[in-house]
Design an enzyme around this catalytic site. Structure first.
Site, PDB file in Angstrom:
ATOM      1  N   CYS A   1      27.530 -56.519 -24.222  1.00 30.07           N
ATOM      2  CA  CYS A   1      28.186 -56.782 -22.921  1.00 30.07           C
ATOM      3  C   CYS A   1      28.826 -55.555 -22.533  1.00 30.07           C
ATOM      4  O   CYS A   1      28.996 -55.558 -21.099  1.00 30.07           O
ATOM      5  CB  CYS A   1      29.364 -58.048 -23.193  1.00 30.07           C
ATOM      6  SG  CYS A   1      28.557 -59.623 -23.842  1.00 30.07           S
TER       7      CYS A   1
ATOM      8  N   HIS B   1      33.311 -58.272 -16.618  1.00 28.54           N
ATOM      9  CA  HIS B   1      32.162 -58.916 -17.350  1.00 28.54           C
ATOM     10  C   HIS B   1      32.220 -60.597 -17.286  1.00 28.54           C
ATOM     11  O   HIS B   1      33.205 -61.110 -17.299  1.00 28.54           O
ATOM     12  CB  HIS B   1      32.199 -58.556 -18.607  1.00 28.54           C
ATOM     13  CG  HIS B   1      31.164 -59.233 -19.718  1.00 28.54           C
ATOM     14  ND1 HIS B   1      29.818 -59.017 -19.194  1.00 28.54           N
ATOM     15  CD2 HIS B   1      31.037 -59.930 -20.647  1.00 28.54           C
ATOM     16  CE1 HIS B   1      28.835 -59.818 -19.873  1.00 28.54           C
ATOM     17  NE2 HIS B   1      29.796 -60.288 -20.882  1.00 28.54           N
TER      18      HIS B   1
ATOM     19  N   ASN C   1      26.580 -65.873 -18.883  1.00 32.53           N
ATOM     20  CA  ASN C   1      26.661 -64.513 -19.363  1.00 32.53           C
ATOM     21  C   ASN C   1      25.372 -63.726 -19.744  1.00 32.53           C
ATOM     22  O   ASN C   1      24.621 -64.196 -20.582  1.00 32.53           O
ATOM     23  CB  ASN C   1      27.372 -64.566 -20.592  1.00 32.53           C
ATOM     24  CG  ASN C   1      27.703 -63.187 -21.449  1.00 32.53           C
ATOM     25  OD1 ASN C   1      27.286 -62.331 -20.557  1.00 32.53           O
ATOM     26  ND2 ASN C   1      28.419 -63.224 -22.558  1.00 32.53           N
TER      27      ASN C   1
HETATM   28  N1  COA Z   1      30.156 -78.467 -26.226  1.00 35.50           N
HETATM   29  C1  COA Z   1      31.088 -79.180 -26.387  1.00 35.50           C
HETATM   30  N2  COA Z   1      31.778 -78.989 -27.774  1.00 35.50           N
HETATM   31  C2  COA Z   1      31.749 -77.533 -27.897  1.00 35.50           C
HETATM   32  C3  COA Z   1      31.044 -76.725 -27.622  1.00 35.50           C
HETATM   33  C4  COA Z   1      30.001 -77.200 -26.520  1.00 35.50           C
HETATM   34  N3  COA Z   1      29.160 -76.156 -25.873  1.00 35.50           N
HETATM   35  N4  COA Z   1      31.233 -75.778 -28.096  1.00 35.50           N
HETATM   36  C5  COA Z   1      32.322 -75.742 -29.004  1.00 35.50           C
HETATM   37  N5  COA Z   1      32.670 -76.890 -28.949  1.00 35.50           N
HETATM   38  C6  COA Z   1      33.583 -77.667 -29.796  1.00 35.50           C
HETATM   39  C7  COA Z   1      33.657 -77.059 -31.094  1.00 35.50           C
HETATM   40  O1  COA Z   1      32.985 -77.733 -32.072  1.00 35.50           O
HETATM   41  C8  COA Z   1      35.208 -77.530 -31.487  1.00 35.50           C
HETATM   42  O2  COA Z   1      35.162 -78.808 -31.864  1.00 35.50           O
HETATM   43  P1  COA Z   1      36.050 -79.249 -33.059  1.00 35.50           P
HETATM   44  O3  COA Z   1      37.547 -79.033 -32.444  1.00 35.50           O
HETATM   45  O4  COA Z   1      35.874 -80.910 -33.346  1.00 35.50           O
HETATM   46  O5  COA Z   1      35.933 -78.362 -34.325  1.00 35.50           O
HETATM   47  C9  COA Z   1      35.867 -77.552 -30.090  1.00 35.50           C
HETATM   48  O6  COA Z   1      34.783 -77.589 -29.119  1.00 35.50           O
HETATM   49  C10 COA Z   1      36.839 -76.305 -29.806  1.00 35.50           C
HETATM   50  O7  COA Z   1      36.048 -75.178 -30.142  1.00 35.50           O
HETATM   51  P2  COA Z   1      36.577 -73.776 -29.960  1.00 35.50           P
HETATM   52  O8  COA Z   1      35.692 -72.691 -30.385  1.00 35.50           O
HETATM   53  O9  COA Z   1      37.976 -73.521 -30.459  1.00 35.50           O
HETATM   54  O10 COA Z   1      36.724 -73.961 -28.368  1.00 35.50           O
HETATM   55  P3  COA Z   1      37.415 -72.939 -27.231  1.00 35.50           P
HETATM   56  O11 COA Z   1      38.390 -73.631 -26.438  1.00 35.50           O
HETATM   57  O12 COA Z   1      37.804 -71.704 -27.929  1.00 35.50           O
HETATM   58  O13 COA Z   1      36.182 -72.661 -26.427  1.00 35.50           O
HETATM   59  C11 COA Z   1      34.434 -70.889 -25.960  1.00 35.50           C
HETATM   60  C12 COA Z   1      34.756 -71.948 -26.804  1.00 35.50           C
HETATM   61  C13 COA Z   1      33.197 -70.300 -26.562  1.00 35.50           C
HETATM   62  C14 COA Z   1      34.090 -71.390 -24.812  1.00 35.50           C
HETATM   63  C15 COA Z   1      35.596 -69.595 -26.124  1.00 35.50           C
HETATM   64  O14 COA Z   1      36.142 -69.494 -27.392  1.00 35.50           O
HETATM   65  C16 COA Z   1      35.139 -68.448 -25.310  1.00 35.50           C
HETATM   66  O15 COA Z   1      34.589 -68.357 -24.239  1.00 35.50           O
HETATM   67  N6  COA Z   1      35.419 -67.404 -26.132  1.00 35.50           N
HETATM   68  C17 COA Z   1      34.995 -66.117 -25.617  1.00 35.50           C
HETATM   69  C18 COA Z   1      33.537 -66.105 -25.528  1.00 35.50           C
HETATM   70  C19 COA Z   1      33.299 -64.660 -24.670  1.00 35.50           C
HETATM   71  O16 COA Z   1      33.903 -63.880 -24.129  1.00 35.50           O
HETATM   72  N7  COA Z   1      32.118 -64.252 -25.489  1.00 35.50           N
HETATM   73  C20 COA Z   1      31.413 -62.745 -25.389  1.00 35.50           C
HETATM   74  C21 COA Z   1      30.420 -62.876 -25.057  1.00 35.50           C
HETATM   75  S1  COA Z   1      30.088 -61.127 -24.798  1.00 35.50           S
END
Ligand code: COA
Length: 329
Positions: free
Chosen positions: A113, A257, A286
């Protein structure tokens, strides 16, 4: 010493729109979950047969035209991607061949990224030292073929997408151009966001166990990435402004980003730049190394970003790597 400015910009996204609704049956997810947690509504995926260098070529042709130069006028290609066509060689040489130019050096940048910012810094060094006059910097990704389209991969599959952006960078004697760039990395977090296969850690670069468990696809510890992204991005903007004696309020446009709209809202709020932030994550997800040039392109097209504006770019991603840049447009 001369400076470096953007003299032309182009972008390319595949025509095929993939909505959150289309992902629902594949990933056991919902449009509501994706929109609420990430801000993404749809993204683009390439059709069969389209290669990364094809997306890059279309973006490049537009950038060359905007800069009023020919491919032969390019002294160097820098190609930023995390989704190269092959393990080796890099995709820069494939773009070079499609451009029909010979001998032009081509360098691949593997900084995910932050790839566009790292590429910008490399180009700046080469242009300001006088080594090269004109550099083509491309950020391009085809992630749709690497993400896991089953519920196991839903956290990354809803986020990552395809696209390309390209800029022609040239020497600048005037006020416009790159003011400063800050880069950072912390390899202790390399495995928090990675694609373990294919890699030389493993005999054959990918093991049967990895294939069975599908663990060679992208892995992300979303919460950790989130925590670091919301602090690193504003901190580096503050730092770069401070060392250039520029007030944050003097920034006209902030382009962060596009990994998660919630991250970007927090970054803009921390900096007090809520009204100046440009986002297009809802349309494209992304696109990693392609995100920043695609955003600059669309911000210019929509006249959100105009000549004379002070533009702040910031990115954070796998590595962890991060960075910020200030550009006078
Ligand atoms: N659809 C439905 N549920 C989902 C899911 C999806 N696409 N992805 C994850 N979940 C679920 C998980 O399984 C978890 O379920 P559980 O509580 O039963 O275990 C729940 O949602 C929470 O997961 P979590 O990972 O804690 O969610 P979050 O609020 O952190 O959101 C992201 C997940 C990925 C959206 C978030 O963490 C994020 O954006 N992180 C940064 C991403 C980023 O910047 N990436 C950089 C790329 S360069």
């Amino acid at each position: 010493m001369p400076g470096m400015k953007i003299s032309g910009i182009g972008m390319c996204v595949p025509e095929r729109v993939v909505t959150n609704h289309e992902l629902e049956p594949l990933l056991n997810t919902s449009d509501e979950w994706i929109q609420q947690r990430t801000g993404i509504v749809e993204r683009r995926w390439v059709p069969e047969g389209v290669e990364l260098s094809d997306l890059a070529l279309t973006a490049t042709q537009e950038a060359l035209e905007a800069a009023k130069v020919k491919a032969e006028d390019i002294d160097m290609i820098i190609f930023a991607t995390l989704s190269p066509e092959m393990c080796f060689p890099g995709t820069g040489v494939m773009l070079q061949a499609k451009l029909g130019i010979k001998n032009t050096p081509a360098l691949d940048v593997r900084n995910q990224c932050s790839g566009f910012l790292y590429g910008l810094a490399v180009a700046n060094g080469m242009i300001c030292s006088g080594m090269y006059k004109r550099i083509l910097l491309v950020g391009a990704e085809i992630q749709s073929r690497g993400i896991l389209k089953i519920p196991q991969g839903r956290d990354t599959t809803v986020i990552f997408a395809d696209g390309a952006g390209a800029v022609v960078l040239e020497q600048s004697e005037g006020p416009e151009g790159l003011i400063d760039i800050y880069l950072g990395a912390d390899g202790r977090h390399a495995e928090e966001l990675c694609a373990p296969g294919m890699g030389s850690r493993w005999e054959g670069f990918v093991t049967q166990q990895m294939l069975d468990e599908k663990s060679h696809h992208p892995y992300m510890n979303g919460r950790t990435v989130f925590k670091y992204a919301v602090t690193r991005m504003p901190k580096t903007i503050q730092l770069i402004c401070e060392r250039n004696e520029i007030a944050i309020s003097d920034i006209d446009v902030l382009i962060p980003h596009q990994a998660n709209l919630r991250i970007n809202e927090m970054v803009a709020k921390t900096l007090g730049l809520e009204d100046k932030a440009f986002n297009n994550i809802e349309k494209y997800g992304n696109t990693t190394a392609a995100t920043l040039p695609i955003c600059i392109y669309e911000a210019l097209q929509q006249e959100f970003l105009k000549p004379g504006h002070l533009l702040a770019l910031t990115a954070f991603g796998s590595g962890f790597t991060w960075g910020s840049a200030l550009i006078r447009m």
